[in-house]
Design an enzyme around this catalytic site. Structure first.
Site, PDB file in Angstrom:
ATOM      1  N   TYR A  23     -38.495 -35.467  32.354  1.00  0.00           N
ATOM      2  CA  TYR A  23     -37.243 -34.703  32.448  1.00  0.00           C
ATOM      3  C   TYR A  23     -37.414 -33.191  32.285  1.00  0.00           C
ATOM      4  O   TYR A  23     -36.446 -32.445  32.431  1.00  0.00           O
ATOM      5  CB  TYR A  23     -36.230 -35.234  31.428  1.00  0.00           C
ATOM      6  CG  TYR A  23     -35.897 -36.697  31.642  1.00  0.00           C
ATOM      7  CD1 TYR A  23     -35.318 -37.123  32.838  1.00  0.00           C
ATOM      8  CD2 TYR A  23     -36.181 -37.656  30.670  1.00  0.00           C
ATOM      9  CE1 TYR A  23     -35.025 -38.452  33.053  1.00  0.00           C
ATOM     10  CE2 TYR A  23     -35.894 -38.994  30.877  1.00  0.00           C
ATOM     11  CZ  TYR A  23     -35.317 -39.396  32.071  1.00  0.00           C
ATOM     12  OH  TYR A  23     -35.024 -40.715  32.292  1.00  0.00           O
ATOM     13  N   ASN A  75     -24.172 -36.445  36.216  1.00  0.00           N
ATOM     14  CA  ASN A  75     -25.399 -37.177  35.903  1.00  0.00           C
ATOM     15  C   ASN A  75     -25.053 -38.114  34.749  1.00  0.00           C
ATOM     16  O   ASN A  75     -25.024 -37.697  33.591  1.00  0.00           O
ATOM     17  CB  ASN A  75     -26.516 -36.217  35.478  1.00  0.00           C
ATOM     18  CG  ASN A  75     -27.803 -36.963  35.155  1.00  0.00           C
ATOM     19  OD1 ASN A  75     -27.827 -38.200  35.141  1.00  0.00           O
ATOM     20  ND2 ASN A  75     -28.860 -36.222  34.871  1.00  0.00           N
ATOM     21  N   HIS A  81     -26.677 -46.896  36.069  1.00  0.00           N
ATOM     22  CA  HIS A  81     -27.155 -48.216  36.497  1.00  0.00           C
ATOM     23  C   HIS A  81     -26.320 -49.362  35.941  1.00  0.00           C
ATOM     24  O   HIS A  81     -26.624 -50.515  36.194  1.00  0.00           O
ATOM     25  CB  HIS A  81     -28.617 -48.377  36.064  1.00  0.00           C
ATOM     26  CG  HIS A  81     -29.436 -47.126  36.253  1.00  0.00           C
ATOM     27  ND1 HIS A  81     -29.684 -46.598  37.500  1.00  0.00           N
ATOM     28  CD2 HIS A  81     -30.018 -46.270  35.363  1.00  0.00           C
ATOM     29  CE1 HIS A  81     -30.412 -45.481  37.356  1.00  0.00           C
ATOM     30  NE2 HIS A  81     -30.608 -45.264  36.073  1.00  0.00           N
ATOM     31  N   ASP A  88     -15.316 -46.864  38.838  1.00  0.00           N
ATOM     32  CA  ASP A  88     -13.877 -47.046  39.121  1.00  0.00           C
ATOM     33  C   ASP A  88     -13.103 -45.758  38.890  1.00  0.00           C
ATOM     34  O   ASP A  88     -12.197 -45.430  39.662  1.00  0.00           O
ATOM     35  CB  ASP A  88     -13.288 -48.158  38.237  1.00  0.00           C
ATOM     36  CG  ASP A  88     -13.589 -49.553  38.762  1.00  0.00           C
ATOM     37  OD1 ASP A  88     -14.138 -49.666  39.885  1.00  0.00           O
ATOM     38  OD2 ASP A  88     -13.285 -50.528  38.054  1.00  0.00           O
ATOM     39  N   HIS A 101     -29.580 -36.431  39.451  1.00  0.00           N
ATOM     40  CA  HIS A 101     -30.585 -36.881  38.486  1.00  0.00           C
ATOM     41  C   HIS A 101     -31.724 -35.877  38.440  1.00  0.00           C
ATOM     42  O   HIS A 101     -32.118 -35.331  39.478  1.00  0.00           O
ATOM     43  CB  HIS A 101     -31.132 -38.264  38.866  1.00  0.00           C
ATOM     44  CG  HIS A 101     -30.062 -39.293  38.916  1.00  0.00           C
ATOM     45  ND1 HIS A 101     -29.529 -39.860  37.787  1.00  0.00           N
ATOM     46  CD2 HIS A 101     -29.386 -39.828  39.958  1.00  0.00           C
ATOM     47  CE1 HIS A 101     -28.580 -40.713  38.125  1.00  0.00           C
ATOM     48  NE2 HIS A 101     -28.467 -40.702  39.442  1.00  0.00           N
ATOM     49  N   SER A 103     -34.839 -36.734  37.414  1.00  0.00           N
ATOM     50  CA  SER A 103     -35.989 -37.474  37.934  1.00  0.00           C
ATOM     51  C   SER A 103     -35.604 -38.119  39.267  1.00  0.00           C
ATOM     52  O   SER A 103     -34.415 -38.206  39.595  1.00  0.00           O
ATOM     53  CB  SER A 103     -36.416 -38.551  36.934  1.00  0.00           C
ATOM     54  OG  SER A 103     -35.391 -39.526  36.787  1.00  0.00           O
ATOM     55  N   ARG A 112     -33.677 -48.765  37.980  1.00  0.00           N
ATOM     56  CA  ARG A 112     -33.076 -47.437  38.206  1.00  0.00           C
ATOM     57  C   ARG A 112     -32.686 -47.221  39.667  1.00  0.00           C
ATOM     58  O   ARG A 112     -32.036 -46.251  40.012  1.00  0.00           O
ATOM     59  CB  ARG A 112     -34.032 -46.335  37.761  1.00  0.00           C
ATOM     60  CG  ARG A 112     -34.269 -46.313  36.276  1.00  0.00           C
ATOM     61  CD  ARG A 112     -35.075 -45.104  35.842  1.00  0.00           C
ATOM     62  NE  ARG A 112     -35.771 -45.380  34.597  1.00  0.00           N
ATOM     63  CZ  ARG A 112     -35.243 -45.255  33.381  1.00  0.00           C
ATOM     64  NH1 ARG A 112     -34.011 -44.799  33.235  1.00  0.00           N
ATOM     65  NH2 ARG A 112     -35.931 -45.550  32.301  1.00  0.00           N
TER      66      ARG A 112
HETATM   67  C1  DQA Z   1     -31.479 -39.778  34.706  1.00  0.00           C
HETATM   68  C2  DQA Z   1     -32.150 -41.042  35.254  1.00  0.00           C
HETATM   69  C3  DQA Z   1     -31.655 -42.281  34.532  1.00  0.00           C
HETATM   70  O1  DQA Z   1     -32.301 -43.442  35.051  1.00  0.00           O
HETATM   71  C4  DQA Z   1     -31.969 -42.193  33.054  1.00  0.00           C
HETATM   72  O2  DQA Z   1     -31.455 -43.312  32.374  1.00  0.00           O
HETATM   73  C5  DQA Z   1     -31.489 -40.913  32.440  1.00  0.00           C
HETATM   74  C6  DQA Z   1     -31.644 -39.669  33.201  1.00  0.00           C
HETATM   75  C7  DQA Z   1     -32.064 -38.493  35.332  1.00  0.00           C
HETATM   76  O3  DQA Z   1     -31.411 -37.453  35.247  1.00  0.00           O
HETATM   77  O4  DQA Z   1     -33.179 -38.517  35.867  1.00  0.00           O
HETATM   78  O5  DQA Z   1     -31.055 -40.887  31.303  1.00  0.00           O
HETATM   79  O6  DQA Z   1     -30.110 -39.826  35.030  1.00  0.00           O
END
Ligand code: DQA
Length: 145
Positions: A23, A75, A81, A88, A101, A103, A112
């Site tokens: 991250y 985000n 997930h 909704d 995101h 990542s 994911r």
């Molecule tokens: C995330 C990706 C998600 O899978 C993960 O649970 C996060 C961060 C991202 O910004 O890459 O907490 O949303």
């Protein structure tokens, strides 16, 4: 002036501490400063919120609607997930939505690769570290023009 609501979800307050190899090193505060800087350049008003609580994130989405925001950049963290409630909420209101995101969620674990949020988003930006938010802000600016 365009008004964009930016929502950071669960565990994103730990940026700069959690899994820096995935991250990045920047704290949420530092990322928010970069978002605010870019918003200023684009002449966009941003309201940035973070919560670890699913229902609070739903309330932010309602707040964006009732306060006449034009779009939401979200985000949701791991709620991406799992959360039918956030999905909704986003489909209940008629605002532009961009999912972000840090990542690349498609290059990681299989769980994911499923995003409830993508189903109700206009677009997704994933994998560009903090720059995902900057790209999203520019994409939202274009969407709203
Ligand atoms: C995330 C990706 C998600 O899978 C993960 O649970 C996060 C961060 C991202 O910004 O890459 O907490 O949303």
């Amino acid at each position: 002036m365009k008004k964009i609501f930016i929502i950071h979800g669960v565990n994103l307050n730990l940026l700069g501490i959690r899994e820096k190899n995935i991250y990045g090193n920047l704290s949420l505060e530092e990322i928010n400063s970069k978002i605010e800087e870019e918003a200023k350049k684009l002449n966009i008003l941003v309201n940035i919120k973070q919560s670890n609580i699913e229902g609070e994130i739903v309330n932010f989405i309602h707040e964006a609607y009732y306060n006449n925001y034009n779009g939401i950049i979200i985000n949701p963290g791991a709620y991406t997930h799992t959360s039918i409630a956030i999905m909704d909420a986003l489909s209940s209101i008629n605002l532009k939505v961009i999912e972000v995101h840090l990542s690349n969620i498609y290059a990681r674990e299989d769980f994911r690769k499923i995003s409830y949020i993508s189903k109700v988003s206009d677009g997704i930006i994933t994998g560009f570290s903090y720059n995902s938010y900057i790209l999203a802000l520019n994409a939202m600016n274009n969407l709203l023009s």
